[in-house]
Motif scaffolding. Sequence first.
Motif, mmCIF file in Angstrom:
data_model
loop_
_atom_site.group_PDB
_atom_site.id
_atom_site.type_symbol
_atom_site.label_atom_id
_atom_site.label_comp_id
_atom_site.label_asym_id
_atom_site.label_seq_id
_atom_site.Cartn_x
_atom_site.Cartn_y
_atom_site.Cartn_z
ATOM 1 N N ALA A 392 0.846 -1.200 0.000
ATOM 2 C CA ALA A 392 0.000 0.000 0.000
ATOM 3 C C ALA A 392 0.877 1.242 0.000
ATOM 4 C CB ALA A 392 -0.921 -0.002 1.225
ATOM 5 N N ASN A 393 0.255 2.400 -0.095
ATOM 6 C CA ASN A 393 0.950 3.677 0.002
ATOM 7 C C ASN A 393 0.952 4.105 1.472
ATOM 8 O OD1 ASN A 393 2.196 6.097 -0.540
ATOM 9 N ND2 ASN A 393 0.307 7.115 -1.208
ATOM 10 N N HIS A 394 1.886 3.569 2.238
ATOM 11 C CA HIS A 394 1.913 3.771 3.687
ATOM 12 C C HIS A 394 2.429 5.165 4.051
ATOM 13 C CE1 HIS A 394 1.090 -0.476 4.576
ATOM 14 N NE2 HIS A 394 1.910 -0.770 3.591
ATOM 15 N N GLN A 395 1.908 5.728 5.130
ATOM 16 C CA GLN A 395 2.376 7.013 5.644
ATOM 17 C C GLN A 395 3.661 6.826 6.446
ATOM 18 O OE1 GLN A 395 0.931 10.129 5.074
ATOM 19 N NE2 GLN A 395 -0.261 8.933 3.583
ATOM 20 N N GLU A 396 4.549 7.809 6.392
ATOM 21 C CA GLU A 396 5.761 7.788 7.211
ATOM 22 C C GLU A 396 5.431 8.119 8.663
ATOM 23 O OE1 GLU A 396 8.863 10.256 5.751
ATOM 24 O OE2 GLU A 396 8.607 9.626 3.655
ATOM 25 N N HIS A 397 6.357 7.794 9.553
ATOM 26 C CA HIS A 397 6.211 8.217 10.948
ATOM 27 C C HIS A 397 6.246 9.748 10.996
ATOM 28 C CE1 HIS A 397 7.024 8.835 15.219
ATOM 29 N NE2 HIS A 397 6.694 7.576 15.426
ATOM 30 N N PRO A 398 5.365 10.398 11.776
ATOM 31 C CA PRO A 398 5.276 11.867 11.773
ATOM 32 C C PRO A 398 6.439 12.574 12.445
ATOM 33 C CG PRO A 398 3.764 10.938 13.378
ATOM 34 C CD PRO A 398 4.309 9.781 12.593
ATOM 35 N N GLY A 399 7.248 11.867 13.239
ATOM 36 C CA GLY A 399 8.406 12.514 13.854
ATOM 37 C C GLY A 399 8.468 12.318 15.350
ATOM 38 N N VAL A 400 9.561 12.801 15.951
ATOM 39 C CA VAL A 400 9.797 12.636 17.389
ATOM 40 C C VAL A 400 8.652 13.232 18.192
ATOM 41 C CG1 VAL A 400 11.332 13.203 19.295
ATOM 42 C CG2 VAL A 400 12.284 12.670 17.058
ATOM 43 N N GLY A 401 8.126 12.445 19.131
ATOM 44 C CA GLY A 401 7.074 12.922 20.012
ATOM 45 C C GLY A 401 5.707 13.016 19.373
#
Length: 411
Positions: A392-401
């Motif tokens: 699928a077209n997966h979303q990246e991790h949004p970032g620290v915290g």
Amino acid sequence: MALLSNKKQGFISLFSGSGGLDLGLETAGLHPLLSVEVDNICQETLKLNKPKIKLSSEGDIFNISSSQIMKEAKVKRGELALLAGGPPCQPFSKSSYWANPNNSRMDDPRANCLIEFMRVANDLLPQVILIENVTGIGYSNKNDGLNFIFSEFKKINERNSTNFKPVIETLNTADFGVPQVRKRIFIIACRDGEEFKFPEPRFKSDDSDNAKLPNYRTAWDAIGDLDSDIYQNDLKLKGKWADLLPSIPEGKNYLWHTEKMGGLPLFGWRTRYWSFLLKLAKHKPSWTITASPGPATGPLHWKNRYLSVRELARLQTYPDTYKFFGSYREQHKQIGNSVPPAIGELLGLEIRRQVFKRQVRRSLRLIPKAREASCQTVKTSDVPGKYLDLIANHQEHPGVGKGPGAVKAVK
């Protein structure tokens, strides 16, 4: 106060664990006087390897007085050569920082072990103090772990007219011949004001331009002779992701199967822990051995199995004669929590040379030798059909915290 000198170069270890740091210091020529360790499994490991070891009568640092420690070690205040230990580090771990980067680490009750270590340091006033911890103790937003340590050393000096000057360094164990990339902070303080000088790296990575240094010791150097199929059944990977591991190349992890790398887009970029489906590469050092093994937690063997206890121990530079008590999981945890003994040996030799003015060897006995036999990369297999519905077209991790764990904690 007139401070005594210790001719025997004895040391006391706090939070001794399975004895990695202790073993290294002893290999360097220092003499163990007392080990303080609360975990029963670790105590059994210590006794298994040294039947005559002096364990404190009370292993819980919160329940034993400094006077009792000195009594059992048979030292007086100011007489001890070295106090060493790595207080448990959960508040300063990378996972804790990643989820909650703005929290004060010293407000976490688990940081009290660090407070107790400094309490004992103040009461014993050893000639040298050695503290080991995760790198997170030095990069929290308020730097509160390191600030606390330096503040405590200042108070100790004011109370006792000593001159402790803590020196801090982040060491990558691979730089010194350990076949494992493992970065940890070390703090060494000498009572008489001498500023300890940490040794320079003795090995280099393949892409380094320092031609004077030999290449890193590799996983193949450490465990190549154990590359056998006899472990196939006992160490077979289990769980949901077991059949996906053969499709990941040596030295890669689950990120191989994201849009940014060469596999299939089965996962989002950085949406899982780095150690998920992490596989060793023969020609490189191991990734950091963790203390929390899971069904798909690496580093995993290039033959798509779990590492044996002996392989884990070698990657940490424990000699083959060293034994661990408990189940596979308990032994894995002990090894993962250890200071690699070779690093204890390295620092022990430098302490003896710089502080105690002894002539010592430069070579380390606990690191593996380079293995001459060539090794071929294990070929990958296709992704099994049962995983293809993850494409699928997966979303990246949004970032620290900003990940799910952090959001849940805020709510």
